[in-house]
Design a protein around this motif. Structure first.
Motif, PDB file in Angstrom:
ATOM      1  N   GLN A 188       0.839  -1.199   0.000  1.00 19.17           N
ATOM      2  CA  GLN A 188       0.000   0.000   0.000  1.00 19.17           C
ATOM      3  C   GLN A 188       0.869   1.242   0.000  1.00 19.17           C
ATOM      4  O   GLN A 188       1.742   1.355   0.857  1.00 19.17           O
ATOM      5  CB  GLN A 188      -0.826   0.014   1.298  1.00 19.17           C
ATOM      6  N   VAL A 189       0.633   2.136  -0.908  1.00 18.95           N
ATOM      7  CA  VAL A 189       1.370   3.398  -0.890  1.00 18.95           C
ATOM      8  C   VAL A 189       0.377   4.550  -0.985  1.00 18.95           C
ATOM      9  O   VAL A 189      -0.582   4.500  -1.766  1.00 18.95           O
ATOM     10  CB  VAL A 189       2.393   3.474  -2.040  1.00 18.95           C
ATOM     11  N   VAL A 190       0.584   5.562  -0.160  1.00 19.36           N
ATOM     12  CA  VAL A 190      -0.281   6.731  -0.144  1.00 19.36           C
ATOM     13  C   VAL A 190       0.500   7.910  -0.705  1.00 19.36           C
ATOM     14  O   VAL A 190       1.621   8.173  -0.280  1.00 19.36           O
ATOM     15  CB  VAL A 190      -0.732   7.022   1.311  1.00 19.36           C
ATOM     16  N   LYS A 191      -0.084   8.615  -1.679  1.00 21.25           N
ATOM     17  CA  LYS A 191       0.622   9.744  -2.289  1.00 21.25           C
ATOM     18  C   LYS A 191       0.005  11.059  -1.832  1.00 21.25           C
ATOM     19  O   LYS A 191      -1.163  11.334  -2.100  1.00 21.25           O
ATOM     20  CB  LYS A 191       0.556   9.629  -3.806  1.00 21.25           C
ATOM     21  N   MET A 192       0.824  11.829  -1.136  1.00 18.54           N
ATOM     22  CA  MET A 192       0.385  13.156  -0.692  1.00 18.54           C
ATOM     23  C   MET A 192       1.438  14.166  -1.149  1.00 18.54           C
ATOM     24  O   MET A 192       1.917  14.986  -0.388  1.00 18.54           O
ATOM     25  CB  MET A 192       0.218  13.171   0.833  1.00 18.54           C
ATOM     26  N   ALA A 193       1.782  14.058  -2.426  1.00 20.92           N
ATOM     27  CA  ALA A 193       2.942  14.793  -2.938  1.00 20.92           C
ATOM     28  C   ALA A 193       2.619  15.783  -4.045  1.00 20.92           C
ATOM     29  O   ALA A 193       3.409  16.665  -4.330  1.00 20.92           O
ATOM     30  CB  ALA A 193       3.989  13.803  -3.449  1.00 20.92           C
ATOM     31  N   SER A 194       1.493  15.642  -4.707  1.00 25.11           N
ATOM     32  CA  SER A 194       1.272  16.445  -5.915  1.00 25.11           C
ATOM     33  C   SER A 194      -0.023  17.240  -5.897  1.00 25.11           C
ATOM     34  O   SER A 194      -0.497  17.676  -6.948  1.00 25.11           O
ATOM     35  CB  SER A 194       1.312  15.535  -7.151  1.00 25.11           C
ATOM     36  N   ASN A 195      -0.585  17.426  -4.720  1.00 30.39           N
ATOM     37  CA  ASN A 195      -1.779  18.265  -4.559  1.00 30.39           C
ATOM     38  C   ASN A 195      -2.961  17.806  -5.407  1.00 30.39           C
ATOM     39  O   ASN A 195      -3.744  18.615  -5.896  1.00 30.39           O
ATOM     40  CB  ASN A 195      -1.445  19.739  -4.865  1.00 30.39           C
ATOM     41  N   GLU A 196      -3.048  16.488  -5.577  1.00 32.83           N
ATOM     42  CA  GLU A 196      -4.174  15.930  -6.324  1.00 32.83           C
ATOM     43  C   GLU A 196      -5.417  15.903  -5.440  1.00 32.83           C
ATOM     44  O   GLU A 196      -5.344  16.081  -4.226  1.00 32.83           O
ATOM     45  CB  GLU A 196      -3.806  14.509  -6.794  1.00 32.83           C
ATOM     46  N   VAL A 240      -3.146  17.666   1.280  1.00 32.11           N
ATOM     47  CA  VAL A 240      -4.231  17.164   2.123  1.00 32.11           C
ATOM     48  C   VAL A 240      -4.805  15.914   1.457  1.00 32.11           C
ATOM     49  O   VAL A 240      -5.147  15.929   0.275  1.00 32.11           O
ATOM     50  CB  VAL A 240      -5.333  18.230   2.283  1.00 32.11           C
ATOM     51  N   GLY A 241      -4.845  14.827   2.213  1.00 33.08           N
ATOM     52  CA  GLY A 241      -5.397  13.576   1.686  1.00 33.08           C
ATOM     53  C   GLY A 241      -6.812  13.364   2.174  1.00 33.08           C
ATOM     54  O   GLY A 241      -7.444  14.278   2.721  1.00 33.08           O
ATOM     55  N   ASN A 242      -7.321  12.152   2.011  1.00 30.25           N
ATOM     56  CA  ASN A 242      -8.620  11.837   2.611  1.00 30.25           C
ATOM     57  C   ASN A 242      -8.392  11.504   4.087  1.00 30.25           C
ATOM     58  O   ASN A 242      -7.255  11.464   4.557  1.00 30.25           O
ATOM     59  CB  ASN A 242      -9.330  10.715   1.840  1.00 30.25           C
ATOM     60  N   GLU A 243      -9.472  11.234   4.811  1.00 27.94           N
ATOM     61  CA  GLU A 243      -9.354  11.061   6.268  1.00 27.94           C
ATOM     62  C   GLU A 243      -8.366   9.974   6.653  1.00 27.94           C
ATOM     63  O   GLU A 243      -7.542  10.137   7.549  1.00 27.94           O
ATOM     64  CB  GLU A 243     -10.725  10.722   6.868  1.00 27.94           C
ATOM     65  N   ASN A 286      -4.736  11.076   5.850  1.00 29.97           N
ATOM     66  CA  ASN A 286      -4.264  12.094   6.792  1.00 29.97           C
ATOM     67  C   ASN A 286      -3.894  11.459   8.132  1.00 29.97           C
ATOM     68  O   ASN A 286      -2.849  11.773   8.715  1.00 29.97           O
ATOM     69  CB  ASN A 286      -5.338  13.160   7.017  1.00 29.97           C
ATOM     70  N   ALA A 287      -4.750  10.560   8.609  1.00 32.02           N
ATOM     71  CA  ALA A 287      -4.508   9.919   9.897  1.00 32.02           C
ATOM     72  C   ALA A 287      -3.245   9.055   9.836  1.00 32.02           C
ATOM     73  O   ALA A 287      -2.420   9.068  10.764  1.00 32.02           O
ATOM     74  CB  ALA A 287      -5.717   9.079  10.301  1.00 32.02           C
ATOM     75  N   LEU A 288      -3.078   8.327   8.752  1.00 32.78           N
ATOM     76  CA  LEU A 288      -1.885   7.486   8.589  1.00 32.78           C
ATOM     77  C   LEU A 288      -0.624   8.345   8.566  1.00 32.78           C
ATOM     78  O   LEU A 288       0.380   8.034   9.226  1.00 32.78           O
ATOM     79  CB  LEU A 288      -2.002   6.671   7.291  1.00 32.78           C
ATOM     80  N   PHE A 289      -0.661   9.417   7.803  1.00 32.94           N
ATOM     81  CA  PHE A 289       0.491  10.320   7.700  1.00 32.94           C
ATOM     82  C   PHE A 289       0.875  10.875   9.079  1.00 32.94           C
ATOM     83  O   PHE A 289       2.062  10.908   9.445  1.00 32.94           O
ATOM     84  CB  PHE A 289       0.168  11.447   6.719  1.00 32.94           C
ATOM     85  N   ILE A 290      -0.123  11.281   9.855  1.00 35.46           N
ATOM     86  CA  ILE A 290       0.164  11.844  11.176  1.00 35.46           C
ATOM     87  C   ILE A 290       0.713  10.769  12.112  1.00 35.46           C
ATOM     88  O   ILE A 290       1.684  10.987  12.842  1.00 35.46           O
ATOM     89  CB  ILE A 290      -1.104  12.513  11.761  1.00 35.46           C
ATOM     90  N   GLU A 291       0.111   9.577  12.051  1.00 32.22           N
ATOM     91  CA  GLU A 291       0.572   8.476  12.897  1.00 32.22           C
ATOM     92  C   GLU A 291       2.049   8.159  12.622  1.00 32.22           C
ATOM     93  O   GLU A 291       2.866   8.036  13.543  1.00 32.22           O
ATOM     94  CB  GLU A 291      -0.321   7.251  12.614  1.00 32.22           C
TER      95      GLU A 291
END
Ligand code: PLP
Length: 383
Positions: free
Chosen positions: A42-50, A364-367, A370-375
């Protein structure tokens, strides 16, 4: 005829010097790239303001419905899309030029207005890299004024670098990567101070996320500003980054010349259908604005609690730096934070290519994202 301009044997030595020296655009990393490199499921992308909500269901349906038309060239001038955009914004159709992302409009503006070896283009430093890249590629001098230390805009210094050969002045608002958003009155004042032959290009890629747009955008009043153009895009709020669709609202005479010179089919039939559907889907846009505002607030608050310095943002991203760690934490550099997040499957944007090595930008990602990134950020900064 001079000897030194004769062409050498066909090889890279034949390239234009601007091309040989070109350093390409640095894009955010892709999900597949990171999945492979670290063997992650699983990879989450919060890099390109999509768009954190993905692609609107209405848009997906429109794309499917038009799939059978992929064999057709788009209608010259994309008239339906132009009319729909103009209507949506309340501007005259004759001012609107659509392109293969606003990147194409940026490129075309430079090629249409700036004379190679004669004119210059001005912007801030750092700013969206396309302004400088395309200027240099066109053989046009690029001048960049450093931002203030707090990432606000030093207008006097900006105007001071303009001269009788300044063809274009690029300003991004909300700014990328800082998120800074000056009041519209400051842009009005700037427009009045620039040299007569210079077009002020206000890149509003993220204006859709600003709560009080009338106070920050000149778009509604362009008729009173003959030397101002506004750029917008379907890549962010509208969730169409992969289909490439952006536009400029320009002085009419300039829009005419842009249409004459734009490659005829750069906005393809599916992008056109998707754009029309996206304009119709007010529900998806409202949802996106709400999700971004909530997510941004959550992220800013959580990052500050982790001891990070977070810049104020009206946009769909935040720029921050891990400062001194709070009680018990170890100081971690932006680079290390970025790399450790990457290993754990979250991609954010390091800002080294912007000359901001201490800072990173997170979209900003979905909920869940965002929670995963903060954790994970908590784990990395506080062990
Ligand atoms: C994302 C972005 C754009 C939009 O580019 P497209 O080519 O429309 O995808 C333009 N300007 C800035 C500052 C951006 O960040």
């Amino acid at each position: 005829m001079s000897i030194d301009t004769a062409r050498p044997a066909l090889s890279p030595a034949c390239l234009k010097p601007e091309v040989r020296d070109f350093s390409p655009y640095v894009a955010g990393m892709s999900i597949d790239e990171i999945r492979e490199r670290y063997g992650l499921a699983q990879v989450v992308k919060m890099a390109s303001n999509e768009n954190p909500l993905g692609t609107s269901p209405l848009v997906q349906r429109a794309i499917c419905e038009h799939a059978g038309l992929a064999f057709r060239y788009a209608q010259s001038g994309n008239p339906r899309l132009v009319r729909a955009i103009a209507e949506h914004l309340g501007v005259e159709s004759a001012r609107v030029v659509v392109g293969n992302g606003s990147d194409e409009i940026i490129d075309l503006l430079i090629r249409v207005l700036a004379r190679p070896g004669v004119d210059n283009v001005i912007a801030f430093k750092p700013s969206f890299s396309m302004y400088g890249l395309q200027s240099r590629l066109c053989g046009v001098e690029f001048r960049a004024t450093p931002l203030n230390a707090d990432f606000t805009f030093p207008w006097d210094a900006f105007v001071a670098q303009a001269d009788a050969h300044t063809a274009l002045a690029f300003v991004t608002t909300p700014d990328n990567p800082s998120g800074f958003t000056p009041p519209a009155a400051e842009l009005e004042a700037l427009a009045a101070r620039l040299p007569q032959g210079c077009l002020l290009v206000v890149d509003e890629a993220y204006m859709d996320f600003v709560a009080d747009q009338a106070a920050h955008s000149l778009l509604g009043r362009l008729a009173s500003f003959p030397n101002v153009a506004v750029l917008r895009t379907f890549s962010k709020l509208y969730g169409l980054a992969g289909l490439r669709l952006g536009y400029g609202v320009l002085p009419e005479w300039l829009a005419d010349y842009m249409w004459r010179t734009r490659p005829p089919f750069s906005v393809n039939v599916l992008a056109e259908a998707a754009g029309l559907a996206a304009l119709e889907d007010q529900v998806f846009r409202d949802e996106t604005v709400r999700a971004v505002a909530e997510g941004r607030q959550y992220l800013a608050h959580a990052l500050r609690n982790l001891g990070c310095e977070v810049l104020p943002s009206q946009s769909n991203f935040l720029m921050f730096r891990p400062v001194a760690a709070l009680d018990g934490g170890v100081p971690v550099s932006a680079r290390v934070l970025f790399e450790r997040l990457l290993e754990r499957g979250v991609i954010i944007r390091p800002l080294k290519s912007y000359g901001l090595e201490e800072w990173v930008r997170v979209s900003v990602g979905n909920e869940r994202e965002n929670a995963l990134f903060i954790e994970l950020t908590r784990e990395i900064l506080h062990g």
